[in-house]
Motif scaffolding. Structure first.
Motif, short mmCIF file in Angstrom:
data_model
loop_
_atom_site.label_atom_id
_atom_site.label_comp_id
_atom_site.label_asym_id
_atom_site.label_seq_id
_atom_site.Cartn_x
_atom_site.Cartn_y
_atom_site.Cartn_z
N THR A 28 0.86 -1.19 0.00
CA THR A 28 0.00 0.00 0.00
C THR A 28 0.89 1.23 0.00
O THR A 28 1.29 1.73 1.05
CB THR A 28 -0.95 0.00 1.21
OG1 THR A 28 -1.68 -1.24 1.22
CG2 THR A 28 -1.92 1.16 1.12
N PHE A 29 1.21 1.71 -1.20
CA PHE A 29 2.18 2.79 -1.40
C PHE A 29 1.84 4.01 -0.54
O PHE A 29 2.73 4.62 0.07
CB PHE A 29 2.21 3.16 -2.88
CG PHE A 29 3.19 4.24 -3.25
CD1 PHE A 29 2.74 5.49 -3.64
CD2 PHE A 29 4.55 4.00 -3.23
CE1 PHE A 29 3.63 6.50 -4.01
CE2 PHE A 29 5.46 5.00 -3.59
CZ PHE A 29 5.00 6.24 -3.98
N SER A 30 0.56 4.34 -0.47
CA SER A 30 0.15 5.56 0.21
C SER A 30 0.30 5.51 1.72
O SER A 30 0.04 6.50 2.40
CB SER A 30 -1.31 5.89 -0.15
OG SER A 30 -2.15 4.82 0.24
N SER A 31 0.72 4.38 2.26
CA SER A 31 0.86 4.23 3.71
C SER A 31 2.30 4.37 4.20
O SER A 31 2.54 4.27 5.41
CB SER A 31 0.32 2.87 4.16
OG SER A 31 -1.07 2.77 3.93
N TYR A 32 3.24 4.58 3.31
CA TYR A 32 4.64 4.57 3.70
C TYR A 32 5.40 5.79 3.20
O TYR A 32 5.18 6.27 2.09
CB TYR A 32 5.34 3.32 3.16
CG TYR A 32 4.85 2.05 3.79
CD1 TYR A 32 3.77 1.35 3.25
CD2 TYR A 32 5.43 1.58 4.97
CE1 TYR A 32 3.29 0.21 3.85
CE2 TYR A 32 4.96 0.42 5.57
CZ TYR A 32 3.88 -0.26 5.00
OH TYR A 32 3.42 -1.39 5.60
N ALA A 33 6.32 6.27 4.03
CA ALA A 33 7.27 7.27 3.58
C ALA A 33 8.21 6.62 2.56
O ALA A 33 8.39 5.41 2.55
CB ALA A 33 8.07 7.80 4.76
N MET A 34 8.79 7.45 1.72
CA MET A 34 9.70 6.97 0.69
C MET A 34 10.93 7.88 0.64
O MET A 34 10.83 9.09 0.82
CB MET A 34 9.03 6.98 -0.68
CG MET A 34 7.83 6.06 -0.83
SD MET A 34 8.26 4.31 -0.83
CE MET A 34 9.24 4.17 -2.32
N SER A 35 12.07 7.28 0.37
CA SER A 35 13.33 8.03 0.31
C SER A 35 14.08 7.78 -0.99
O SER A 35 13.89 6.76 -1.65
CB SER A 35 14.26 7.64 1.46
OG SER A 35 14.02 8.36 2.63
N TRP A 36 14.93 8.74 -1.33
CA TRP A 36 15.94 8.57 -2.37
C TRP A 36 17.31 8.55 -1.68
O TRP A 36 17.58 9.39 -0.82
CB TRP A 36 15.89 9.70 -3.38
CG TRP A 36 14.70 9.67 -4.29
CD1 TRP A 36 13.54 10.36 -4.17
CD2 TRP A 36 14.56 8.89 -5.49
NE1 TRP A 36 12.68 10.06 -5.21
CE2 TRP A 36 13.29 9.17 -6.03
CE3 TRP A 36 15.40 7.99 -6.17
CZ2 TRP A 36 12.82 8.58 -7.21
CZ3 TRP A 36 14.93 7.40 -7.35
CH2 TRP A 36 13.66 7.69 -7.86
N VAL A 37 18.13 7.62 -2.09
CA VAL A 37 19.49 7.48 -1.58
C VAL A 37 20.41 7.32 -2.79
O VAL A 37 20.04 6.63 -3.75
CB VAL A 37 19.63 6.25 -0.66
CG1 VAL A 37 21.08 6.11 -0.15
CG2 VAL A 37 18.66 6.36 0.52
N ARG A 38 21.57 7.95 -2.77
CA ARG A 38 22.48 7.83 -3.90
C ARG A 38 23.83 7.29 -3.48
O ARG A 38 24.19 7.32 -2.31
CB ARG A 38 22.63 9.17 -4.62
CG ARG A 38 23.36 10.24 -3.82
CD ARG A 38 23.36 11.56 -4.60
NE ARG A 38 24.06 12.62 -3.89
CZ ARG A 38 24.15 13.87 -4.32
NH1 ARG A 38 23.55 14.24 -5.47
NH2 ARG A 38 24.82 14.77 -3.62
N GLN A 39 24.56 6.80 -4.48
CA GLN A 39 25.89 6.24 -4.24
C GLN A 39 26.78 6.62 -5.41
O GLN A 39 26.59 6.12 -6.53
CB GLN A 39 25.81 4.73 -4.08
CG GLN A 39 27.12 4.08 -3.67
CD GLN A 39 26.94 2.62 -3.27
OE1 GLN A 39 26.11 1.90 -3.83
NE2 GLN A 39 27.70 2.18 -2.27
N ALA A 40 27.71 7.52 -5.15
CA ALA A 40 28.68 7.90 -6.17
C ALA A 40 29.60 6.71 -6.47
O ALA A 40 29.78 5.84 -5.61
CB ALA A 40 29.49 9.10 -5.70
N PRO A 41 30.17 6.67 -7.65
CA PRO A 41 31.02 5.53 -8.03
C PRO A 41 32.13 5.27 -7.00
O PRO A 41 32.90 6.17 -6.67
CB PRO A 41 31.60 5.96 -9.37
CG PRO A 41 30.60 6.90 -9.93
CD PRO A 41 30.03 7.63 -8.74
N GLY A 42 32.15 4.07 -6.46
CA GLY A 42 33.17 3.67 -5.50
C GLY A 42 33.04 4.28 -4.13
O GLY A 42 33.95 4.13 -3.30
#
Lengths: 121, 110
Positions: A28-42
């Motif tokens: 249930t997508f509307s019930s949860y917070a969502m984040s973006w996380v990134r990872q630069a090369p290496g």
């Protein structure tokens, strides 16, 4: 099965823009917070932004504040990251992750497969 | 920027116990729960521990988490070759109003 599928990555020139999407299924997508996380090369993991379940509360890492905008469409089970004024140091694999029912829980589970953003002239 | 400090590397032989530390402050670990993630080479991170010491279903009980004050630890008992990976801690930071990840620890099975 809970799944997250990112799209929208690619190569862009410095100063350019990209919009990432993350299609969610299996919960249930509307019930949860969502984040973006990134990872630069290496490099290690760097949290980018979070949005609460309803979409009304957002937070950003200082490194992207004022340039990136997180949003969500709960009717389409999709998370977005609008990235403007891109810089070389934004080059990374960008992951979306399902957080907990409360924004500060940090229950990043699962993660998408990631989409590569390359900022280069 | 990472403000949770982890040792860059840890190692052990098969069957041994390895512990990874995660040092923070009162604004993050000291006041919020800690999660741990495993990242195998070339793959997306996977949740190992949430809420300081809880294991999601499917995570072997060889993995355990603990927290005391402004530090947290991940222990891997009965080390196996498939445990070779990078491990990260994370927590919400009340001062930054955002999540912070640890610097990451590479575990090598000798």
């Amino acid at each position: 099965e809970v799944q997250l599928l990112e799209s929208g990555g690619g190569m862009v020139q410095p100063g350019g823009s990209l919009r990432l999407s993350c299609a969610a299924s299996g919960f249930t997508f509307s019930s949860y917070a969502m984040s973006w996380v990134r990872q630069a090369p290496g490099k290690g993991l760097e949290w980018v932004s979070v949005i609460n379940a309803g979409g009304g509360v957002t937070y950003y890492a200082d490194s992207v504040k004022g340039r990136f905008t997180i949003s969500r469409d709960n009717s389409k089970n999709t998370l977005f990251l609008q990235m403007n004024s891109l810089r070389a140091d934004d080059t990374a694999v960008y992951y979306c992750a399902k957080d907990g029912p409360v924004l500060t829980f940090g229950w990043f589970d699962p993660w998408g497969q990631g989409t590569l953003v390359t900022v280069s002239s | 920027q990472s403000i949770l400090t982890q040792p860059p590397s840890a190692s052990g032989t098969p069957g041994q116990r390895v512990t990874i530390s995660c040092s923070g402050s009162s604004s993050n670990i000291g006041s919020n729960t800690v999660s741990w993630f495993q990242q195998l080479p070339g793959t997306a991170p996977k949740l190992l521990i949430y809420s300081d010491d809880q294991r999601p279903s499917g995570v072997p009980d060889r993995f355990s988490g603990s927290k005391s004050g402004t530090s947290a630890s991940l222990a891997i008992s009965g080390l196996q070759s498939e445990d070779e990976a990078d491990y990260y801690c994370a927590a919400w930071d009340d001062s930054l109003n955002g999540y912070v990840f640890g610097t990451g620890t590479k575990v090598t099975v000798l």
